[in-house]
Write an enzyme that holds these catalytic residues in place. Structure first.
Site, PDB file in Angstrom:
ATOM      1  N   ASP A 263     -31.170 -11.677  18.559  1.00 59.23           N
ATOM      2  CA  ASP A 263     -32.159 -12.314  17.782  1.00 59.23           C
ATOM      3  C   ASP A 263     -32.178 -13.793  18.181  1.00 59.23           C
ATOM      4  O   ASP A 263     -31.195 -14.621  18.308  1.00 59.23           O
ATOM      5  CB  ASP A 263     -31.755 -12.336  16.401  1.00 59.23           C
ATOM      6  CG  ASP A 263     -32.639 -12.790  15.331  1.00 59.23           C
ATOM      7  OD1 ASP A 263     -33.679 -12.258  15.059  1.00 59.23           O
ATOM      8  OD2 ASP A 263     -32.462 -13.688  14.762  1.00 59.23           O
ATOM      9  N   GLU A 287     -34.941 -11.755  22.175  1.00 66.59           N
ATOM     10  CA  GLU A 287     -35.985 -12.031  21.523  1.00 66.59           C
ATOM     11  C   GLU A 287     -36.389 -13.722  21.729  1.00 66.59           C
ATOM     12  O   GLU A 287     -36.051 -14.516  21.137  1.00 66.59           O
ATOM     13  CB  GLU A 287     -35.997 -11.854  19.959  1.00 66.59           C
ATOM     14  CG  GLU A 287     -37.177 -12.055  19.268  1.00 66.59           C
ATOM     15  CD  GLU A 287     -37.088 -12.567  17.892  1.00 66.59           C
ATOM     16  OE1 GLU A 287     -37.957 -12.307  17.110  1.00 66.59           O
ATOM     17  OE2 GLU A 287     -36.036 -13.172  17.699  1.00 66.59           O
TER      18      GLU A 287
END
Length: 483
Positions: A263, A287
């Site tokens: 993330d 990400e």
């Protein structure tokens, strides 16, 4: 919780043979009310997908049994969406679907952050408190997480493995949340950086493990005002990936995860992911919310990881919703480095593309590792059509890519095949009428068909490998030898 949701909602091999763009001749690009059946080398059968009846996957394309790898590779399923039902039922919900997903050709599932977070039974997991609490400790107002218990999670992972699916963990390493207040000598104020009381007793943290501290004032980025974990601290490194019971090793060896979705990787340096991967291995994707292909490719190489192809995501939005398929000629991560590009149409944070079936036809016929969004598959789109595209991806989408033709409404590309697999030609039509084009294939004197069933033509390629194909309005067709 709402602040976290709002923040997330606002967040954000080789160059293909594009020199192989060909000059088209004898192209009939008139608007067609019905297919042209005048050519002798084209057989026409009844087309049953244009009259309102449900699309049916051809019987020969139904897969049976557990997932087995096809020549084109696999497809990832993002097995959640934002604010999935609370109450500890989600792990069991996903467990009930992995068999059908495997039969459809899905090879891996990406789960939401699985450990206990600040908002306890209501949290989607992106505000992590205790990396070792998977719903087995009573803290933050709950024993189970929003998704269920540790036992239910392990049962889901085991079930996925029996179906030959890998399971990817969503890992939040940039920030933590849910600590207690303590006086912070580095800020001369009180901060929520005391995690010495986490219920698992593992990876206890304090002000010394967050920015600013004795090592550095800051790193690449902070998120949402949460305490920003400092990866330069040896103690933090040891607990994340170094020691035998480190977070990475516990997730892999005890919980059974096979890979990682990292993330908000803009918040820390790519060496963190690189070192994690070096310690435990497994597939990984970052990400990196950015459409700059140079940045995406740099990060993927530095991190030794795949990366979500946000460049393709935004170009598809421009192409399919902006009615300009020429944008598909633009640079994308899958064109730079297809083995490190994860392509997607929607995820839990962003849902901008409305013409989704054309977008899925694009990513499931092109290079890169395609990811399907749970709600698109289970609720919003035609599952049979997605299953058909998954089958095409796994069985036909092989080799390099040559873009054959583009204009504002039409896009045609060829996968050139590999290892005896013949590849395919995909035709995407974003107009309101039928279209036809002559295209160069890799097949001489070969009968081909549209494996989507959208066209009833069975044309035969000429000796020079050219052939005329068609595509229905606002749709797509995928052509390959009729074998």
């Amino acid at each position: 919780m709402m602040n976290l949701l709002t923040t997330y909602a606002q967040r954000w091999t080789a160059i293909m043979a594009m020199l192989g763009v060909v000059f088209f001749f004898s192209c009939n690009d008139e608007d067609l009310s019905k297919p042209d059946t005048s050519r002798d080398d084209i057989q026409v059968v009844d087309v049953t997908t244009h009259d309102g009846r449900p699309f049916q996957l051809p019987e020969s394309q139904h897969t049976k049994g557990r997932y087995t790898a096809g020549p084109g590779g696999g497809v990832m399923m993002q097995a959640f969406y934002w604010d999935v039902p609370a109450g500890g039922t989600w792990w069991n919900t996903v467990k009930g679907k992995v068999t059908s997903w495997g039969n459809a050709g899905i090879d891996a599932i990406w789960l939401p952050p699985a450990s206990k977070a600040q908002n306890g039974p209501y949290s989607m997991g992106y505000d992590p408190t205790d990396y070792y609490d998977f719903g087995n400790y009573n803290q933050n107002g709950t024993v189970e997480t929003r998704f269920g218990s540790k036992t239910e999670l392990q049962s889901l992972i085991n079930k996925a493995h029996t179906e030959n699916l890998q399971v990817y963990a969503d890992i939040v390493l940039n920030h933590n949340s849910g600590g207690q207040s303590e006086y912070n000598q580095y800020t001369n104020s009180y901060t929520w950086t005391d995690f010495t009381g986490v219920a698992s007793g593992k990876f206890t943290r304090s002000q010394h493990d967050f920015h600013p501290n004795w090592v550095d004032n800051n790193d690449e980025g902070v998120f949402g005002g949460f305490p920003d974990l400092c990866h330069e601290v040896p103690y933090v490194q040891d607990w994340l990936w170094g020691r035998s019971d480190a977070v990475a090793k516990y997730y892999k060896n005890t919980m059974g995860f096979d890979g990682w979705r990292f993330d908000y990787v803009k918040g820390f340096a790519p060496w963190v992911v690189n070192t994690w991967n070096g310690a435990v291995g497994g597939f990984s994707v970052g990400e990196l919310w950015d459409s700059d292909v140079n940045y995406l490719n740099w990060w993927a190489n530095e991190a030794n990881s795949s990366v979500f192809d946000f460049a393709a995501y935004y170009r598809m939005n421009d192409a399919f919703d902006g009615n300009n398929l020429n944008r598909l000629n633009d640079d994308m991560m899958w064109k730079r480095n297809p083995y490190k590009a994860v392509t997607f149409v929607t995820n839990h944070d962003t849902d901008e593309i409305w013409n989704k079936m054309l977008a899925y036809a694009y990513i499931l016929t092109h290079e890169g590792y395609p990811c399907i969004f749970y709600q698109d598959y289970e609720s919003w789109l035609d599952k049979n059509k997605l299953n058909n595209l998954i089958w095409i991806h796994n069985q036909k989408a092989t080799g390099t890519t040559s873009i054959l033709y583009t204009d504002s409404d039409e896009y045609i590309a060829r996968r050139n095949g590999y290892g005896g697999n013949p590849g395919l030609v995909v035709y995407i039509n974003n107009s309101n009428s039928w279209k036809e084009r002559w295209v160069p294939t890799n097949w001489s004197n070969t009968q081909i068909k549209d494996f989507t069933g959208h066209s009833g033509w069975y044309p035969t390629t000429q000796g020079d490998k050219w052939v005329k194909i068609q595509c229905p309005p606002n749709s797509y067709s995928v052509w390959s030898p009729n074998i």
